[in-house]
Write an enzyme that holds these catalytic residues in place. Structure first.
Site, mmCIF file in Angstrom:
data_model
loop_
_atom_site.group_PDB
_atom_site.id
_atom_site.type_symbol
_atom_site.label_atom_id
_atom_site.label_comp_id
_atom_site.label_asym_id
_atom_site.label_seq_id
_atom_site.Cartn_x
_atom_site.Cartn_y
_atom_site.Cartn_z
ATOM 1 N N SER A 192 37.323 42.528 39.111
ATOM 2 C CA SER A 192 37.648 41.893 40.398
ATOM 3 C C SER A 192 38.752 42.667 41.106
ATOM 4 C CB SER A 192 38.100 40.450 40.171
ATOM 5 O OG SER A 192 37.057 39.641 39.698
ATOM 6 N N SER A 221 33.823 39.832 43.146
ATOM 7 C CA SER A 221 35.244 39.697 42.813
ATOM 8 C C SER A 221 35.651 38.230 42.872
ATOM 9 C CB SER A 221 36.097 40.501 43.798
ATOM 10 O OG SER A 221 37.476 40.311 43.539
ATOM 11 N N LYS A 222 36.312 37.769 41.819
ATOM 12 C CA LYS A 222 36.830 36.389 41.821
ATOM 13 C C LYS A 222 38.185 36.430 42.540
ATOM 14 C CE LYS A 222 37.484 32.456 38.656
ATOM 15 N NZ LYS A 222 36.432 31.567 39.206
ATOM 16 N N SER A 223 38.101 36.476 43.838
ATOM 17 C CA SER A 223 39.288 36.700 44.659
ATOM 18 C C SER A 223 39.868 35.392 45.189
ATOM 19 C CB SER A 223 38.970 37.636 45.826
ATOM 20 O OG SER A 223 37.987 37.070 46.662
#
Length: 316
Positions: A74, A168-170
């Site tokens: 990420s 992406s775990k944004s």
């Protein structure tokens, strides 16, 4: 630990315990950052959700390597260079669980940019990493796993793949999730289900979706959805048990005529869905395939399935 009845603290900031911050354990209430922290203003940051479970041989973290690898991926997608290796981050997560004496709980690693720089260009802002852990029960409410939940298809679309980097775990992704979840709860539902910008089913506000149709497991192709690790677990268990799996585009109306439906996620674990947009799913109760996969999942996270002992990182 400073908590109220039911295990919830008055404020997340008022707990006692320890948080790992930039390489060292800090007191829970002393792990702070400045109000001009870049990520607070512009949303450039990444995080993970990980769970530790009580097993017969002690506390263990579920799929720690996979979660930590996704955190690094990420960050890479968003051009954030983390100052720690995967091994160091895995060790830090174990350290936090031990320091807080958790038999089971939720772990939250977060990478964020500091206050050294203000403006859209983050160059020069230092990358910080924090890891907290605390007890966290059923994410979608007590009894959700037994009775199932009611879901509303949101008026908010999931991000287009070239608007938000969906792999992406944004941090910034979740403003979209918050809007959808609030809308659903304001109308009396438990959670939201989002469509993508072309009108196909994407995912829940914080979960992946599965349908069951004629004994087959169907998932919306994860184009604008996060590639969940609990999702991956369920796919592996289904294939292991001879359940046919399809990954394809799913329309809104197909969700209404599913035999069963359920969400997966680290926080949500495996949660049955018994209603979508006021349409009953199946007979309005968690179905047999869902219950079977829930049981398989519990056996894995609790260390009762020797075939997947490698998914657990023991802390003893």
């Amino acid at each position: 630990m400073n908590t109220q009845a039911g295990g919830a603290a008055a404020s997340m900031a008022e707990r006692d315990g320890w948080i790992w911050l930039d390489g060292a354990l800090r007191s829970w209430q002393g792990a702070a950052t400045h109000v001009l922290t870049h990520t607070l203003h512009y949303g450039l940051g990444v995080f993970e959700g990980v769970r530790a479970y009580r097993t017969a041989t002690g506390t263990a973290i579920f799929r720690l390597a996979e979660h930590t690898r996704r955190l690094l991926q990420s960050a890479h997608i968003l051009s954030i260079e983390l100052p720690y290796t995967q091994a160091a981050l895995m060790q830090a997560q174990c350290e936090v669980v031990r320091a807080n004496r958790l038999a089971h709980g939720y772990i939250r690693p977060l990478a964020f940019l500091g206050p050294e720089r203000m403006g859209v260009n983050p160059d020069g802002a230092r990358v910080h990493v924090a890891i907290a852990a605390w007890p966290w029960g059923s994410y979608l409410g007590d009894g959700a796993a037994e009775r199932g939940i009611r879901v509303r298809i949101s008026s908010y679309a999931r991000h287009h793949v070239n608007v938000q980097m969906c792999r992406s775990k944004s941090v910034s992704t979740y403003a979209n999730s918050i809007l959808a979840n609030r809308e659903a709860r304001a109308e009396g539902f438990d959670e939201a289900l989002l469509l993508d910008t072309e009108g196909f089913v994407a995912e829940g506000a914080g979960e992946n979706l599965f349908l069951v149709r004629d004994g087959r497991l169907v998932e919306p192709a994860p184009t604008s959805a996060l590639e969940g690790i609990t999702r991956d677990t369920i796919l592996a268990l289904a294939r292991e048990d001879g359940i046919a799996v399809e990954s394809r585009r799913v329309t809104r109306d197909e969700t209404y005529i599913a035999d069963e439906a359920f969400f997966t996620g680290t926080a949500a674990e495996v949660t049955p869905i018994v209603e979508i947009d006021r349409r009953r799913i199946g007979d309005g109760r968690p179905g047999p395939v869902t219950r079977h996969l829930m049981a398989r999942f519990r056996a894995c996270v609790e260390g009762r399935d020797a075939r997947h002992a490698d998914w657990l990182t023991a802390l003893a």
